[in-house]
Design an enzyme around this catalytic site. Structure first.
Site, PDB file in Angstrom:
ATOM      1  N   SER A 262       0.850  -1.204   0.055  1.00  0.00           N
ATOM      2  CA  SER A 262       0.148   0.018  -0.058  1.00  0.00           C
ATOM      3  C   SER A 262       0.852   1.364  -0.064  1.00  0.00           C
ATOM      4  O   SER A 262       1.897   1.178   0.354  1.00  0.00           O
ATOM      5  CB  SER A 262      -0.879   0.044   1.391  1.00  0.00           C
ATOM      6  OG  SER A 262      -0.215   0.480   2.333  1.00  0.00           O
ATOM      7  N   ASP A 263       0.262   2.378  -0.185  1.00  0.00           N
ATOM      8  CA  ASP A 263       0.906   3.519  -0.070  1.00  0.00           C
ATOM      9  C   ASP A 263       0.852   3.768   1.163  1.00  0.00           C
ATOM     10  O   ASP A 263       0.250   3.280   2.089  1.00  0.00           O
ATOM     11  CB  ASP A 263       0.421   4.729  -1.049  1.00  0.00           C
ATOM     12  CG  ASP A 263       1.458   5.969  -1.326  1.00  0.00           C
ATOM     13  OD1 ASP A 263       1.257   6.562  -2.183  1.00  0.00           O
ATOM     14  OD2 ASP A 263       2.268   6.012  -0.500  1.00  0.00           O
ATOM     15  N   TRP A 264       1.532   5.010   1.788  1.00  0.00           N
ATOM     16  CA  TRP A 264       1.597   5.383   3.164  1.00  0.00           C
ATOM     17  C   TRP A 264       0.328   5.589   3.837  1.00  0.00           C
ATOM     18  O   TRP A 264      -0.438   6.408   3.571  1.00  0.00           O
ATOM     19  CB  TRP A 264       2.571   6.626   3.262  1.00  0.00           C
ATOM     20  CG  TRP A 264       2.824   6.941   4.708  1.00  0.00           C
ATOM     21  CD1 TRP A 264       2.131   7.524   5.575  1.00  0.00           C
ATOM     22  CD2 TRP A 264       4.020   6.963   5.404  1.00  0.00           C
ATOM     23  NE1 TRP A 264       2.545   7.909   6.843  1.00  0.00           N
ATOM     24  CE2 TRP A 264       4.012   7.768   6.595  1.00  0.00           C
ATOM     25  CE3 TRP A 264       5.306   6.726   4.919  1.00  0.00           C
ATOM     26  CZ2 TRP A 264       4.916   7.877   7.580  1.00  0.00           C
ATOM     27  CZ3 TRP A 264       6.488   7.069   5.944  1.00  0.00           C
ATOM     28  CH2 TRP A 264       6.086   7.178   7.232  1.00  0.00           C
ATOM     29  N   ASN A 265       0.070   4.667   4.784  1.00  0.00           N
ATOM     30  CA  ASN A 265      -1.312   4.788   5.566  1.00  0.00           C
ATOM     31  C   ASN A 265      -2.452   4.682   4.527  1.00  0.00           C
ATOM     32  O   ASN A 265      -3.511   4.869   5.016  1.00  0.00           O
ATOM     33  CB  ASN A 265      -1.261   5.997   6.256  1.00  0.00           C
ATOM     34  CG  ASN A 265      -2.450   5.941   7.339  1.00  0.00           C
ATOM     35  OD1 ASN A 265      -2.719   4.910   7.786  1.00  0.00           O
ATOM     36  ND2 ASN A 265      -3.055   7.141   7.511  1.00  0.00           N
ATOM     37  N   ALA A 266      -2.160   4.232   3.287  1.00  0.00           N
ATOM     38  CA  ALA A 266      -3.279   4.014   2.406  1.00  0.00           C
ATOM     39  C   ALA A 266      -4.580   3.234   2.828  1.00  0.00           C
ATOM     40  O   ALA A 266      -5.537   3.329   2.621  1.00  0.00           O
ATOM     41  CB  ALA A 266      -2.844   3.673   0.945  1.00  0.00           C
TER      42      ALA A 266
END
Ligand code: GLC
Length: 735
Positions: A262-266
């Site tokens: 995932s992207d950062w905290n997505a």
């Protein structure tokens, strides 16, 4: 490790250990205030969980990564090594031009070279994976991250994506002395509504497939080891929770079988999107959609165990993700050598080496775009009397928004390069990059102009006095580096007002002005165009930017860059791109100004200020009419399209010849033209060469009314030219 041993390892792991492997934490979590701080601990993540994580992002340095690897492996029940990742986008310590500028080279080999060097430098610094290439197609200059893409065209982006993956991963994806690539952001993050950061994306499936997916597919076909999900929604489903996008499209259709992070905290942001009510339900959506790793949301660490225990999520799903991650670690040899290419000695030899600096200087020269050059003001003569004016004369924050590991002090400014050349020149700042008192809050640092109005007035007056006494002026202007990149969406895409004021004042006393523009996006440069004779668009050129610019100003090199993204007339045109669809009332710009009932504006031109594929050189080229080997094509034949290119100027030059094709009649609306071929020729004055393209039906395929990807019989127009507005065309028929 053999596959059998790897399988045995997976079977021997506890559920908690497996979930730890799927968690990626930022290096800051392991700082000296104790491993777990901030939101992680609030979410119930404790020290032991932290040491169970399978991957860490953001740490570099042979010594530093070795220490962390040792510490975490010692705490891992099976001693599984960490996967170390970071954002190495256009360089590690030797910084190259931003990817949008690399796209302007129209030379995939240049992008591959950049990727190779950045991978070697960062592998020596202990990294295993880079969050690159970013291959999102971009057509909205308001969006801050256009700087990270290679531009508006699917064909060019696909060539660049494949070249970057090959450069990062090495031949046959051996990763030897290189890195694994994590291509991003899947999918279509580059099309946020209104160019607003993290905004939703509303695309037809056909546009997603025709425009946005090709570059990800090219990265997959080139063997990208990883893929990253995007923050945005598609069809109102957050990409990170979209089974359709991640399982059906990415894995089944596109054949991606690597690790999806995932992207950062997505994953955590699924709560913000309003599709999950808590970290546990966010974790359920993401793991079900097929997202293998959770970057810094702790949702997996805090929610997956409960989901398995209550039978909501099968452990099989988790095993699939852990298996993909263990395979990647194994392919990279981490079980045998957890420190891989990390080497302080290699670091000192490779980082910012003369060879790498030279490469940065050479690549930068390929990315500059000469937009105008009246009276052949460029190149300058060695003994010209030149005033160097503007905030970017000495500015060294020219590395691009994603170059955190690069240092501005390693940069060469324009002034340093001019002084090194030993030519006659005087300098005046004229003003700051930002307006007096203007503040920009950055990603890793903030900046503000601490100049007062009064100080700036004085600076402008000094600059005017200098300009009045010189025959030529080089004025270096641009947006701040912090006005681009993530979180850098702008509604006003012009240079700061104080710089416009400076240019106005200089123009009043000297008309022989060369503008060098620094930007992370296509800017609205109408003000600059009207007050200068020459414009060199330098983007954010990297560590050797000043050297490369001055080489070009004095003619050691010649401009060859072509716009990888249209330069809009104004922000009102945005998104503007050459391959627009035809409409029921399409008009070529300028046609029938009195007829208002056409696809156009009534107050500004339809055409961008400078079109995709445009760029001048210091010489001129003629391109003959297009010749076809036949005007009839069948499904199993090809047609050759040829043009003769001649250097009709008085200097050597490189010209990038572009092949465009239009489908004149199809079951759905088709673009006015699409780039289908690129050839570069280097010619001496008077020299000519035949440039030949081979057209086959694969180039004519599109998603038809039934969403089937195939060519349709009928007439086509083919252009061969040196920008997307060329009218040098002929027709052929597909029978
Ligand atoms: C950021 C970016 C992504 C980057 C990641 C890790 O939010 O969207 O491109 O790789 O976080 O830094």
């Amino acid at each position: 490790m053999t596959e059998k041993e790897l399988r045995a390892l997976l079977e021997d792991m506890s559920l908690r250990e497996k979930i730890g492997q799927l968690t990626q934490l930022d290096a800051s979590v392991f700082n000296d205030e104790g491993p777990v701080t901030g939101p992680a601990s609030e979410l119930g993540l404790n020290d032991d969980d932290a040491y169970l994580c399978g991957s860490v992002l953001g740490l570099t340095g042979a010594a530093e990564t070795e220490a962390l690897q040792k510490m975490c492996m010692a705490k891992q029940p099976h001693g599984i090594p960490l996967l170390l990742m970071a954002d190495i986008i256009n360089g590690y310590k030797t910084i190259f031009p931003i990817p949008l500028a690399q796209g302007c080279s129209f030379e995939p080999e240049a992008a591959r070279k950049v990727a190779e060097i950045m991978a070697k430098e960062s592998a020596a610094a202990g990294l295993h994976v880079t969050f690159a290439p970013m291959v999102d197609l971009v057509r909205d200059a308001r969006w801050g991250r256009v700087m990270e893409s290679t531009g508006e065209d699917p064909y060019l982006n696909s060539l660049m994506a494949a070249a970057m993956v090959e450069g990062i991963q090495g031949q046959e994806n051996s990763y030897e002395d290189r890195l694994a690539a994590c291509t991003k952001h899947f999918a279509a993050y580059g099309a946020p509504i209104a160019g607003k950061e993290y905004n939703n994306v509303e695309l037809s499936e056909r546009s997603l497939r025709e425009d946005h997916l090709p570059s990800y597919k090219a990265a997959i076909d080139a063997g990208t080891a990883m893929m990253m999900t995007s923050f945005n929604t598609l069809d109102r489903v957050p990409a990170t929770a979209s089974k359709w996008l991640m399982r059906k499209i990415l894995r089944e259709e596109m054949g991606f079988n690597g690790v999806l992070i995932s992207d950062w905290n997505a994953i955590g942001e699924l709560i913000g999107h309003g599709v999950a009510q808590d970290p546990k339900s966010a974790a359920e959506l993401a793991i079900t959609a097929g997202v293998d790793m959770d970057m810094m949301s702790f949702s997996y660490a805090c929610g997956l165990e409960k989901l398995v225990e209550e039978g909501t999520v099968s452990e099989q799903l988790i095993d699939e993700s852990v298996w993909r991650l263990l395979q990647l670690k194994n392919q990279m040899g981490l079980f045998e050598n957890p420190f891989r290419s990390a080497s302080t000695q290699q670091e000192s030899e490779l980082i910012l080496s003369a060879e790498h600096r030279l490469a940065a200087r050479e690549v930068a020269a390929k990315t500059f775009v000469l937009l105008k050059n009246e009276d052949q003001l460029l190149p300058l003569e060695q003994d010209d009397s030149v005033a160097y004016i503007g905030p970017y004369i000495e500015e060294k924050s020219i590395l691009g928004a994603w170059s955190f590991f690069g240092k501005t002090e390693d940069c060469v400014s324009i002034r340093e390069a001019v002084e090194a050349r030993g030519v006659q020149a005087e300098y005046a700042h004229g003003c700051g990059v930002l307006n007096p008192g203007q503040a920009i809050y950055g990603f890793r640092y903030d900046t503000e102009s601490n100049l007062t109005e009064a100080e700036t007035e004085k600076m402008i007056a000094d600059a005017v006095a200098l300009a009045a006494n010189k025959t030529k002026v080089v004025i270096a202007l641009g947006e701040s580096n912090l006005q681009t990149g993530e979180g850098g969406s702008r509604g006003d895409i012009t240079i700061p007002d104080i710089q416009k004021k400076l240019l106005e004042a200089i123009y009043a006393v000297n008309k022989n002005i060369v503008a060098v523009i620094f930007a992370g996006r296509p800017l609205d440069i109408r003000d600059i165009k009207d007050k200068t004779k020459s414009i060199l668009y330098a983007w954010m050129p990297g560590t050797e930017g000043g050297s490369a610019i001055v080489d070009m100003l004095y003619g050691d090199t010649a401009p060859q860059g072509k716009l990888s993204m249209s330069l809009p007339y104004s922000v009102g045109q945005v998104p503007v791109f050459y391959s627009e669809l035809r409409t029921g009332r399409h008009t070529e710009d300028g046609a029938e100004p009195t007829n208002r009932f056409l696809t156009k504006y009534c107050d500004i031109p339809n055409d961008p200020l400078y079109p995709f594929g445009f760029g001048l050189s210091y010489t001129d080229f003629s391109i003959s009419p297009v010749r076809l080997s036949s005007d009839q094509l069948t499904l199993d034949t090809t047609v050759k399209a040829v043009a003769t290119v001649k250097n009709i100027g008085n200097r050597e030059g490189v010209e990038t010849i572009q092949l465009y094709i239009r489908d004149e009649f199809a079951s759905v609306a088709r673009p006015l033209r699409e780039l289908k071929g690129i050839k570069q020729v280097k010619l001496e004055p008077g020299q000519e060469a035949e440039v030949e393209f081979e057209i086959d039906t694969n180039m004519l395929r599109f998603y038809d009314i039934n969403m089937e990807y195939k060519a349709q019989h009928g007439d086509f127009t083919v252009w061969i030219g040196n920008n997307s507005k060329t009218d040098n065309s002929v027709c052929f028929t597909l029978n």
